[in-house]
Structures are given as C-alpha cells and as structure tokens.
Design a protein around this motif. Sequence first.
Motif, PDB file in Angstrom:
ATOM      1  N   GLY A 266     -14.847  21.148 -72.538  1.00 43.34           N
ATOM      2  CA  GLY A 266     -16.217  21.276 -72.044  1.00 43.34           C
ATOM      3  C   GLY A 266     -17.199  20.475 -72.867  1.00 43.34           C
ATOM      4  N   ALA A 267     -17.036  20.487 -74.199  1.00 43.73           N
ATOM      5  CA  ALA A 267     -17.920  19.709 -75.074  1.00 43.73           C
ATOM      6  C   ALA A 267     -17.760  18.211 -74.824  1.00 43.73           C
ATOM      7  CB  ALA A 267     -17.627  20.043 -76.532  1.00 43.73           C
ATOM      8  N   LEU A 268     -16.511  17.762 -74.690  1.00 44.58           N
ATOM      9  CA  LEU A 268     -16.279  16.344 -74.405  1.00 44.58           C
ATOM     10  C   LEU A 268     -16.884  15.955 -73.059  1.00 44.58           C
ATOM     11  CD1 LEU A 268     -12.572  15.895 -75.600  1.00 44.58           C
ATOM     12  CD2 LEU A 268     -14.658  15.192 -76.786  1.00 44.58           C
ATOM     13  N   GLY A 269     -16.792  16.865 -72.080  1.00 51.65           N
ATOM     14  CA  GLY A 269     -17.411  16.594 -70.791  1.00 51.65           C
ATOM     15  C   GLY A 269     -18.906  16.412 -70.913  1.00 51.65           C
ATOM     16  N   GLY A 270     -19.551  17.226 -71.752  1.00 51.10           N
ATOM     17  CA  GLY A 270     -20.978  17.072 -71.977  1.00 51.10           C
ATOM     18  C   GLY A 270     -21.318  15.747 -72.628  1.00 51.10           C
ATOM     19  N   ILE A 271     -20.466  15.313 -73.564  1.00 50.84           N
ATOM     20  CA  ILE A 271     -20.687  14.019 -74.222  1.00 50.84           C
ATOM     21  C   ILE A 271     -20.541  12.882 -73.217  1.00 50.84           C
ATOM     22  CG2 ILE A 271     -19.775  12.437 -75.972  1.00 50.84           C
ATOM     23  CD1 ILE A 271     -18.949  14.948 -77.578  1.00 50.84           C
ATOM     24  N   VAL A 272     -19.500  12.940 -72.404  1.00 48.93           N
ATOM     25  CA  VAL A 272     -19.275  11.905 -71.383  1.00 48.93           C
ATOM     26  C   VAL A 272     -20.445  11.858 -70.404  1.00 48.93           C
ATOM     27  CG1 VAL A 272     -17.816  11.224 -69.443  1.00 48.93           C
ATOM     28  CG2 VAL A 272     -16.766  11.957 -71.596  1.00 48.93           C
ATOM     29  N   ASP A 273     -20.914  13.019 -69.966  1.00 48.98           N
ATOM     30  CA  ASP A 273     -22.039  13.069 -69.020  1.00 48.98           C
ATOM     31  C   ASP A 273     -23.303  12.452 -69.613  1.00 48.98           C
ATOM     32  OD1 ASP A 273     -20.444  14.289 -67.162  1.00 48.98           O
ATOM     33  OD2 ASP A 273     -21.193  16.316 -67.547  1.00 48.98           O
ATOM     34  N   ALA A 274     -23.435  12.527 -70.934  1.00 46.84           N
ATOM     35  CA  ALA A 274     -24.614  11.972 -71.604  1.00 46.84           C
ATOM     36  C   ALA A 274     -24.451  10.494 -71.952  1.00 46.84           C
ATOM     37  CB  ALA A 274     -24.922  12.772 -72.871  1.00 46.84           C
TER      38      ALA A 274
ATOM     39  N   GLY B  11     -21.354   9.203 -73.346  1.00 41.61           N
ATOM     40  CA  GLY B  11     -20.152   9.014 -74.153  1.00 41.61           C
ATOM     41  C   GLY B  11     -20.382   8.656 -75.600  1.00 41.61           C
ATOM     42  N   ASP B  12     -21.626   8.553 -76.018  1.00 39.77           N
ATOM     43  CA  ASP B  12     -21.904   8.078 -77.378  1.00 39.77           C
ATOM     44  C   ASP B  12     -21.537   9.110 -78.442  1.00 39.77           C
ATOM     45  OD1 ASP B  12     -23.102   6.157 -79.277  1.00 39.77           O
ATOM     46  OD2 ASP B  12     -24.582   7.745 -79.572  1.00 39.77           O
ATOM     47  N   VAL B  13     -20.851   8.659 -79.478  1.00 41.57           N
ATOM     48  CA  VAL B  13     -20.626   9.460 -80.676  1.00 41.57           C
ATOM     49  C   VAL B  13     -21.336   8.782 -81.844  1.00 41.57           C
ATOM     50  CG1 VAL B  13     -18.930  10.445 -82.260  1.00 41.57           C
ATOM     51  CG2 VAL B  13     -18.438  10.356 -79.811  1.00 41.57           C
TER      52      VAL B  13
ATOM     53  N   ALA C  67     -13.117   5.617 -82.008  1.00 40.25           N
ATOM     54  CA  ALA C  67     -13.731   4.490 -81.300  1.00 40.25           C
ATOM     55  C   ALA C  67     -15.252   4.524 -81.272  1.00 40.25           C
ATOM     56  CB  ALA C  67     -13.212   4.430 -79.867  1.00 40.25           C
ATOM     57  N   GLY C  68     -15.871   5.588 -81.778  1.00 39.76           N
ATOM     58  CA  GLY C  68     -17.327   5.671 -81.749  1.00 39.76           C
ATOM     59  C   GLY C  68     -17.891   6.149 -80.429  1.00 39.76           C
ATOM     60  N   GLN C  69     -17.013   6.438 -79.483  1.00 43.61           N
ATOM     61  CA  GLN C  69     -17.471   6.910 -78.181  1.00 43.61           C
ATOM     62  C   GLN C  69     -16.328   7.632 -77.476  1.00 43.61           C
ATOM     63  OE1 GLN C  69     -18.232   3.604 -75.371  1.00 43.61           O
ATOM     64  NE2 GLN C  69     -17.307   2.251 -76.904  1.00 43.61           N
ATOM     65  N   VAL C  70     -16.691   8.424 -76.482  1.00 41.14           N
ATOM     66  CA  VAL C  70     -15.707   9.152 -75.686  1.00 41.14           C
ATOM     67  C   VAL C  70     -15.736   8.590 -74.276  1.00 41.14           C
ATOM     68  CG1 VAL C  70     -14.997  11.381 -74.753  1.00 41.14           C
ATOM     69  CG2 VAL C  70     -16.006  11.251 -77.053  1.00 41.14           C
ATOM     70  N   VAL C  71     -14.614   8.069 -73.849  1.00 43.12           N
ATOM     71  CA  VAL C  71     -14.477   7.558 -72.482  1.00 43.12           C
ATOM     72  C   VAL C  71     -13.225   8.190 -71.887  1.00 43.12           C
ATOM     73  CG1 VAL C  71     -14.157   5.534 -71.030  1.00 43.12           C
ATOM     74  CG2 VAL C  71     -15.593   5.377 -73.071  1.00 43.12           C
ATOM     75  N   THR C  72     -13.408   9.023 -70.891  1.00 44.29           N
ATOM     76  CA  THR C  72     -12.267   9.656 -70.245  1.00 44.29           C
ATOM     77  C   THR C  72     -12.648  10.090 -68.846  1.00 44.29           C
ATOM     78  OG1 THR C  72     -10.502  11.298 -70.563  1.00 44.29           O
ATOM     79  CG2 THR C  72     -12.755  12.020 -71.037  1.00 44.29           C
ATOM     80  N   SER C  73     -11.675  10.433 -68.049  1.00 48.72           N
ATOM     81  CA  SER C  73     -11.900  10.794 -66.647  1.00 48.72           C
ATOM     82  C   SER C  73     -12.053  12.303 -66.500  1.00 48.72           C
ATOM     83  CB  SER C  73     -10.729  10.322 -65.794  1.00 48.72           C
ATOM     84  OG  SER C  73      -9.559  11.051 -66.147  1.00 48.72           O
TER      85      SER C  73
ATOM     86  N   THR D 165     -19.649  22.578 -78.832  1.00 49.09           N
ATOM     87  CA  THR D 165     -20.776  22.143 -78.016  1.00 49.09           C
ATOM     88  C   THR D 165     -20.807  20.620 -78.002  1.00 49.09           C
ATOM     89  OG1 THR D 165     -22.372  22.030 -79.842  1.00 49.09           O
ATOM     90  CG2 THR D 165     -22.067  24.177 -78.773  1.00 49.09           C
ATOM     91  N   ALA D 166     -21.625  20.051 -77.131  1.00 46.72           N
ATOM     92  CA  ALA D 166     -21.688  18.590 -77.009  1.00 46.72           C
ATOM     93  C   ALA D 166     -22.247  17.921 -78.266  1.00 46.72           C
ATOM     94  CB  ALA D 166     -22.522  18.208 -75.786  1.00 46.72           C
ATOM     95  N   SER D 167     -22.851  18.689 -79.154  1.00 47.89           N
ATOM     96  CA  SER D 167     -23.395  18.119 -80.394  1.00 47.89           C
ATOM     97  C   SER D 167     -22.430  18.279 -81.568  1.00 47.89           C
ATOM     98  CB  SER D 167     -24.730  18.785 -80.743  1.00 47.89           C
ATOM     99  OG  SER D 167     -24.545  20.159 -81.049  1.00 47.89           O
ATOM    100  N   TYR D 168     -21.181  18.651 -81.290  1.00 49.21           N
ATOM    101  CA  TYR D 168     -20.319  19.056 -82.404  1.00 49.21           C
ATOM    102  C   TYR D 168     -19.994  17.914 -83.363  1.00 49.21           C
ATOM    103  CZ  TYR D 168     -15.652  17.325 -80.842  1.00 49.21           C
ATOM    104  OH  TYR D 168     -14.564  16.553 -80.507  1.00 49.21           O
ATOM    105  N   TYR D 169     -19.898  16.689 -82.885  1.00 50.80           N
ATOM    106  CA  TYR D 169     -19.629  15.586 -83.814  1.00 50.80           C
ATOM    107  C   TYR D 169     -20.750  15.450 -84.842  1.00 50.80           C
ATOM    108  CZ  TYR D 169     -15.682  13.662 -81.125  1.00 50.80           C
ATOM    109  OH  TYR D 169     -14.475  13.471 -80.510  1.00 50.80           O
ATOM    110  N   LEU D 170     -21.979  15.433 -84.370  1.00 49.36           N
ATOM    111  CA  LEU D 170     -23.111  15.295 -85.279  1.00 49.36           C
ATOM    112  C   LEU D 170     -23.226  16.516 -86.185  1.00 49.36           C
ATOM    113  CD1 LEU D 170     -25.441  13.428 -86.025  1.00 49.36           C
ATOM    114  CD2 LEU D 170     -26.839  14.576 -84.285  1.00 49.36           C
TER     115      LEU D 170
END
Length: 252
Positions: free
Chosen positions: A171-179, A181-183, A122-128, A67-72
Amino acid sequence: MAWHGPDGRQIYYEDTGRGETVVLMPGWGGSITDLDRLRREFASGFRVIAVDLPGSGRSQPQPRHYTASYYLDDARALLGVLDALEVEAAHFVGFSDGGENALLMAALEPGRALSAVTWGAAGQVVTSPGMLGRLAHLVDEPIEPLKALAAYLVEAYGVHNARIMAASWAGALGGIVDAGGDVSRSRAALITCPTLMITGTYDPFCPPDMVRDMADAIPRGEYREAFEAGHDVHLSHHGWLLATILDWLGDH
C-alpha cells in the motif's frame, strides 16, 4: 544495541571494527545478519555500524504499518542514530531499501556523507498495479520470483505479522507510485559525495537503465552492472561485490 526515537520506535544496530565509519543497511524486511559476510570483511579496516531498518530485523515495533513517507521517515531516523553515536561523517552502504536510505541520507545531509554505495536501489519506485497486488498477497500467493522472500518473511516474523507487513508495504509503495514514484530521484543533485550504484542485469525492481539514469543524475555518480545477477547481488555475486565495494571505499 538499540536507539530509542522520539516517536517510541527502537532501531537496532551493532557497532564493530575501527577506522572510518561505514553504515551498512540491509533491504526491506531483512536483517543485518543477511550481510554478515560483508560486515566481517568491512570491519577489518573500518568501523561498521550495521543497522536494521525500522520495522525489520530486531528494530521495533513490529509488525510495522508503512506509509508513503516511510523512506524519508526512515532516512531521518537513521541519521538520528548517527547523531546519538556522534558520528560526524560516514560511508553509507546499503542494499535495496537500505540503498534507497543511503541515497536519501546523503541528500539530506551532504556534509555527513563520505561516499554512498548501493545495490538494488534506483532512487524511485516504478512498478505495475499488478505487481503491487502480488506484493500485497506475498505471503499466501507468492509468484516464483518472490517465493524466497515470502518464505523468509514467514520464518522471520511469523505468518500473521508477515501478512501485515507485506500488505502495508504494498500500500505504501502504491502511494509512492501514485505520487510519481520519487524516492530520492528529485534530490539527485544534492548528493554531492562520490556515489557508486550497482544493479544486476536481471534485477526486476531496479533494472540497469533506471539505475544508470539515477547514477548519471548524481554529480559524482558512477554505475556498475553485476552481469547475469538479479536483485540479490550480495548472494549471487558475493566475491565480486565485496571486492568492488572495498576498492571503492579504499579510493574514497
């Protein structure tokens, strides 16, 4: 050995060596065996707790649905492992997602972190969106830079589970990027321990400028570049990485 969480998941770890504690974490989908060479060297002067990330290696359940919260979620679970082992303070050392967890753990519990060392984080997710699509179909349609990862996943988890893992992760990374990108980028000021962030010159996921920006935002952060390396610095520049980390741990 395995830590059993309140949500039923199990996190596999191995505890070797003596001295100040180093928590060693591999990347997404990886295993502590991927870092065996580093672990053996660290264990000659430190207590090393090597941990398979939730859903990876020998940690269960598998296949994991991300899920998009998986890092935390993972950082909190890994801190739970340290609670169970009664580890009051440790150096957090991690590659890729293991590095992202190291940064988050240091931000969540600054008093527990003696230092943090990361490579490929890098502390964040940046991707296309295009790259996310390639990650989702990683197993069946891997692009050249991801062929080794695809083969690894299939060998380690089987085709069926690897497909589920990759699609869920994308899908989880996409949710992070949409929010945004912050990790851990928004928590950089909370990481008060000495922190060393390393990345390769040609890392496609964590390019030097992005990693340097995160290191600069951490009060006691430092940045180093593995020249001519890609994402897997521990494979291409093992000797340099080992010496760099050991020097760092010795100084802190």
